[in-house]
Design a protein around this motif. Structure first.
Motif, PDB file in Angstrom:
ATOM      1  N   VAL A 117     -22.757  10.092  14.261  1.00  0.00           N
ATOM      2  CA  VAL A 117     -21.705  10.138  13.404  1.00  0.00           C
ATOM      3  C   VAL A 117     -21.498   8.704  12.383  1.00  0.00           C
ATOM      4  N   VAL A 118     -21.473   8.949  11.168  1.00  0.00           N
ATOM      5  CA  VAL A 118     -21.627   8.172  10.218  1.00  0.00           C
ATOM      6  C   VAL A 118     -20.188   8.264   9.282  1.00  0.00           C
ATOM      7  N   TYR A 119     -19.319   7.405   9.542  1.00  0.00           N
ATOM      8  CA  TYR A 119     -18.049   7.579   8.897  1.00  0.00           C
ATOM      9  C   TYR A 119     -17.816   6.664   7.919  1.00  0.00           C
ATOM     10  N   GLY A 120     -17.076   6.893   6.793  1.00  0.00           N
ATOM     11  CA  GLY A 120     -16.786   5.949   5.733  1.00  0.00           C
ATOM     12  C   GLY A 120     -15.525   5.222   5.981  1.00  0.00           C
ATOM     13  N   THR A 121     -15.473   3.931   6.166  1.00  0.00           N
ATOM     14  CA  THR A 121     -14.259   3.205   6.338  1.00  0.00           C
ATOM     15  C   THR A 121     -13.825   2.622   5.014  1.00  0.00           C
ATOM     16  N   ARG A 122     -12.560   2.539   4.452  1.00  0.00           N
ATOM     17  CA  ARG A 122     -12.124   2.256   3.397  1.00  0.00           C
ATOM     18  C   ARG A 122     -11.914   0.731   3.294  1.00  0.00           C
ATOM     19  N   SER A 123     -12.707   0.030   2.676  1.00  0.00           N
ATOM     20  CA  SER A 123     -12.509  -1.588   2.601  1.00  0.00           C
ATOM     21  C   SER A 123     -11.459  -1.719   1.665  1.00  0.00           C
ATOM     22  N   THR A 124     -11.252  -1.017   0.465  1.00  0.00           N
ATOM     23  CA  THR A 124     -10.228  -0.912  -0.361  1.00  0.00           C
ATOM     24  C   THR A 124      -9.811   0.229  -0.853  1.00  0.00           C
ATOM     25  N   ARG A 125      -8.591   0.369  -1.274  1.00  0.00           N
ATOM     26  CA  ARG A 125      -8.098   1.844  -1.939  1.00  0.00           C
ATOM     27  C   ARG A 125      -7.581   1.474  -3.218  1.00  0.00           C
ATOM     28  N   GLN A 126      -7.952   1.969  -4.340  1.00  0.00           N
ATOM     29  CA  GLN A 126      -7.363   1.849  -5.701  1.00  0.00           C
ATOM     30  C   GLN A 126      -6.309   3.156  -5.929  1.00  0.00           C
ATOM     31  N   GLY A 127      -5.638   2.910  -6.894  1.00  0.00           N
ATOM     32  CA  GLY A 127      -4.666   4.154  -7.415  1.00  0.00           C
ATOM     33  C   GLY A 127      -3.833   4.708  -6.342  1.00  0.00           C
ATOM     34  N   GLU A 128      -3.512   3.764  -5.083  1.00  0.00           N
ATOM     35  CA  GLU A 128      -2.333   4.502  -4.282  1.00  0.00           C
ATOM     36  C   GLU A 128      -1.301   3.763  -4.332  1.00  0.00           C
ATOM     37  N   SER A 129       0.022   4.403  -4.049  1.00  0.00           N
ATOM     38  CA  SER A 129       1.147   3.585  -4.031  1.00  0.00           C
ATOM     39  C   SER A 129       1.369   2.561  -3.046  1.00  0.00           C
ATOM     40  N   LYS A 130       2.104   1.514  -3.297  1.00  0.00           N
ATOM     41  CA  LYS A 130       2.183   0.514  -2.151  1.00  0.00           C
ATOM     42  C   LYS A 130       2.649   1.244  -0.726  1.00  0.00           C
ATOM     43  N   PHE A 131       3.410   2.098  -1.086  1.00  0.00           N
ATOM     44  CA  PHE A 131       3.927   2.831   0.161  1.00  0.00           C
ATOM     45  C   PHE A 131       3.142   3.422   0.725  1.00  0.00           C
ATOM     46  N   LYS A 132       1.960   4.205   0.128  1.00  0.00           N
ATOM     47  CA  LYS A 132       1.117   4.962   0.838  1.00  0.00           C
ATOM     48  C   LYS A 132       0.329   3.940   1.685  1.00  0.00           C
ATOM     49  N   LEU A 133      -0.109   2.740   1.194  1.00  0.00           N
ATOM     50  CA  LEU A 133      -1.198   2.000   1.604  1.00  0.00           C
ATOM     51  C   LEU A 133      -0.320   1.365   2.779  1.00  0.00           C
ATOM     52  N   ALA A 134       0.781   1.044   2.875  1.00  0.00           N
ATOM     53  CA  ALA A 134       1.600   0.476   3.866  1.00  0.00           C
ATOM     54  C   ALA A 134       1.720   1.436   5.081  1.00  0.00           C
ATOM     55  N   SER A 135       2.017   2.628   4.546  1.00  0.00           N
ATOM     56  CA  SER A 135       2.482   3.472   5.858  1.00  0.00           C
ATOM     57  C   SER A 135       1.145   3.960   6.495  1.00  0.00           C
ATOM     58  N   ALA A 136      -0.011   4.062   5.600  1.00  0.00           N
ATOM     59  CA  ALA A 136      -1.234   4.193   6.181  1.00  0.00           C
ATOM     60  C   ALA A 136      -1.901   3.261   7.161  1.00  0.00           C
ATOM     61  N   LYS A 137      -1.597   2.166   6.687  1.00  0.00           N
ATOM     62  CA  LYS A 137      -1.963   1.047   7.526  1.00  0.00           C
ATOM     63  C   LYS A 137      -1.241   0.849   8.987  1.00  0.00           C
ATOM     64  N   CYS A 138       0.157   1.083   8.771  1.00  0.00           N
ATOM     65  CA  CYS A 138       0.832   1.120   9.941  1.00  0.00           C
ATOM     66  C   CYS A 138       0.577   2.215  10.979  1.00  0.00           C
ATOM     67  N   PHE A 139       0.256   3.422  10.121  1.00  0.00           N
ATOM     68  CA  PHE A 139      -0.073   4.768  10.825  1.00  0.00           C
ATOM     69  C   PHE A 139      -1.259   4.666  11.678  1.00  0.00           C
ATOM     70  N   TYR A 140      -2.115   4.007  11.214  1.00  0.00           N
ATOM     71  CA  TYR A 140      -3.596   4.120  11.733  1.00  0.00           C
ATOM     72  C   TYR A 140      -3.614   2.752  13.054  1.00  0.00           C
ATOM     73  N   ARG A 141      -2.928   1.986  12.729  1.00  0.00           N
ATOM     74  CA  ARG A 141      -2.594   0.990  13.856  1.00  0.00           C
ATOM     75  C   ARG A 141      -1.752   1.442  14.909  1.00  0.00           C
ATOM     76  N   THR A 142      -0.625   1.964  14.751  1.00  0.00           N
ATOM     77  CA  THR A 142       0.022   2.571  15.812  1.00  0.00           C
ATOM     78  C   THR A 142      -0.854   3.781  16.514  1.00  0.00           C
ATOM     79  N   LEU A 143      -1.521   4.804  15.694  1.00  0.00           N
ATOM     80  CA  LEU A 143      -2.198   5.604  16.363  1.00  0.00           C
ATOM     81  C   LEU A 143      -3.538   5.088  17.448  1.00  0.00           C
ATOM     82  N   ASN A 144      -4.070   3.919  16.907  1.00  0.00           N
ATOM     83  CA  ASN A 144      -4.794   3.419  17.687  1.00  0.00           C
ATOM     84  C   ASN A 144      -4.441   2.788  18.996  1.00  0.00           C
TER      85      ASN A 144
END
Ligand code: UDP
Ligand code: MG
Length: 319
Positions: A117-144
């Protein structure tokens, strides 16, 4: 020659689809020694995505299209693509060019190095709202934190998977599918490639807040029974507090002269009963968690074939 399948879920992507097809075709042509099949899954689009895709599939032999009867959702679309894929490896990629198709070449190199399995990990994300970035960050950490298997942080479905991983994924019978978690659960040799996630090429995100929340909840509930067990912890905390209060009030009653009659017994019993109830709910949770795990019907374990070694063995017998 080895075949690589590329699965692209599409929901109302008519604005980007021409560019995506062109881009995918040019990338696949630039990679030599592999055959490619590109599977577009039209997830009940209401614009002309389907018409466009149909004409592409008539024009190019290696483009296939599956069309859903209505919008079933991203994870279902990806599952359908995996079900029909025939390649020795399968790449999952979004239709909006947020995941650069050029990276497929690098993924294939890693795959040939022996990674399943070779998965792509996003080092930066452009063009996303601050809210999406923050919620994604929070989500992946909680999930983990909650999940029983580590699920890589900041990683979407953009990935290449070897056939043996795909076969196991397709064989997993569960209905709420959270593919990135299921792939982690399956195991094998996994590695990541870092990339910059660009902004959507055109069109709007097909994940409005409600859909995103549902997806997040699906992910957490499918990979963790910890929320079910939370009440036991709260129950013990409540009972503990009740005990401390009891000790304190006995102390106040015996050692001092400032005590209020009636107050203690009520408060202590409220806390104590609250604790008992929460513990009971927690015990129910434990049983439900077991029923839930049984009903998911996942295999107990997965045995790995060593691709490199097995290939050597096959060669020996031929000689
Ligand atoms: N998609 C889909 N069905 C849906 C929602 C999205 O097939 O119900 C597809 C969409 O066409 C895109 C991919 O899933 O190819 C990711 O969606 P999107 O780019 O809107 O999500 P985001 O990148 O904003 O998280
Ligand atoms: Mg996107």
């Amino acid at each position: 020659m080895k075949t690589v399948s590329i699965v692209v879920p599409c929901f109302n992507e008519s604005e980007v689809i021409d560019t995506t097809v062109a881009e995918l075709l040019s990338v696949t042509r630039s990679i030599e020694n592999y055959q490619f099949e590109i599977i577009f899954v039209n997830d009940g689009s209401s614009d002309n995505t389907e018409t466009k895709l149909l004409s592409y599939s008539q024009q190019y032999d290696n483009i296939r299209i599956i069309s859903f009867s209505r919008n079933f959702g991203h994870q279902q679309a990806v599952s359908a693509g995996l079900d029909v894929s025939s390649g020795d490896a399968v790449v999952l990629i979004d239709a909006d060019l947020q995941d650069p198709p050029k990276l497929i070449a690098d993924m294939i190199v890693k795959w040939e190095d022996g990674f399943d399995v070779v998965y792509g990990t996003r080092s930066t994300r452009q063009g996303e709202s601050k809210f999406k970035l923050a919620s994604a960050k929070c989500f992946y950490r909680t999930l983990n934190y909650l999940s029983e298997v580590p699920i890589p942080l900041d990683t979407g479905d953009f990935r290449l998977m070897d056939r043996q991983v795909v076969d196991h994924l397709v064989a997993m019978p569960e209905k709420s599918r959270f593919i990135r978690g299921m792939v982690s659960w399956i195991g094998f040799n996994q590695t990541s490639i870092h990339y910059e996630r660009s902004a959507r090429f055109a069109g709007e995100s097909k994940y409005p807040l409600v859909k995103m929340l549902k997806f997040g909840i699906d992910g957490i509930l499918s990979f963790s029974v910890k929320p079910l067990k939370l009440s036991i912890m709260m129950g013990f905390a409540c009972s503990g507090i009740a005990l401390l209060m009891l000790l304190y009030s006995v102390y106040v009653r015996l050692m001092t002269e400032h005590w209020e009659s009636g107050w203690t017994s009520i408060l202590v019993s409220i806390f104590f009963m609250g604790g008992v109830q929460l513990i009971s709910i927690g015990i129910l949770g434990e049983y439900i968690a077991r029923i839930y795990n049984e009903s998911k019907d996942r295999p107990l374990y997965i045995i790995k074939k060593n691709r490199v070694l097995d290939a050597a063995k096959v060669d020996e017998t031929i000689e």
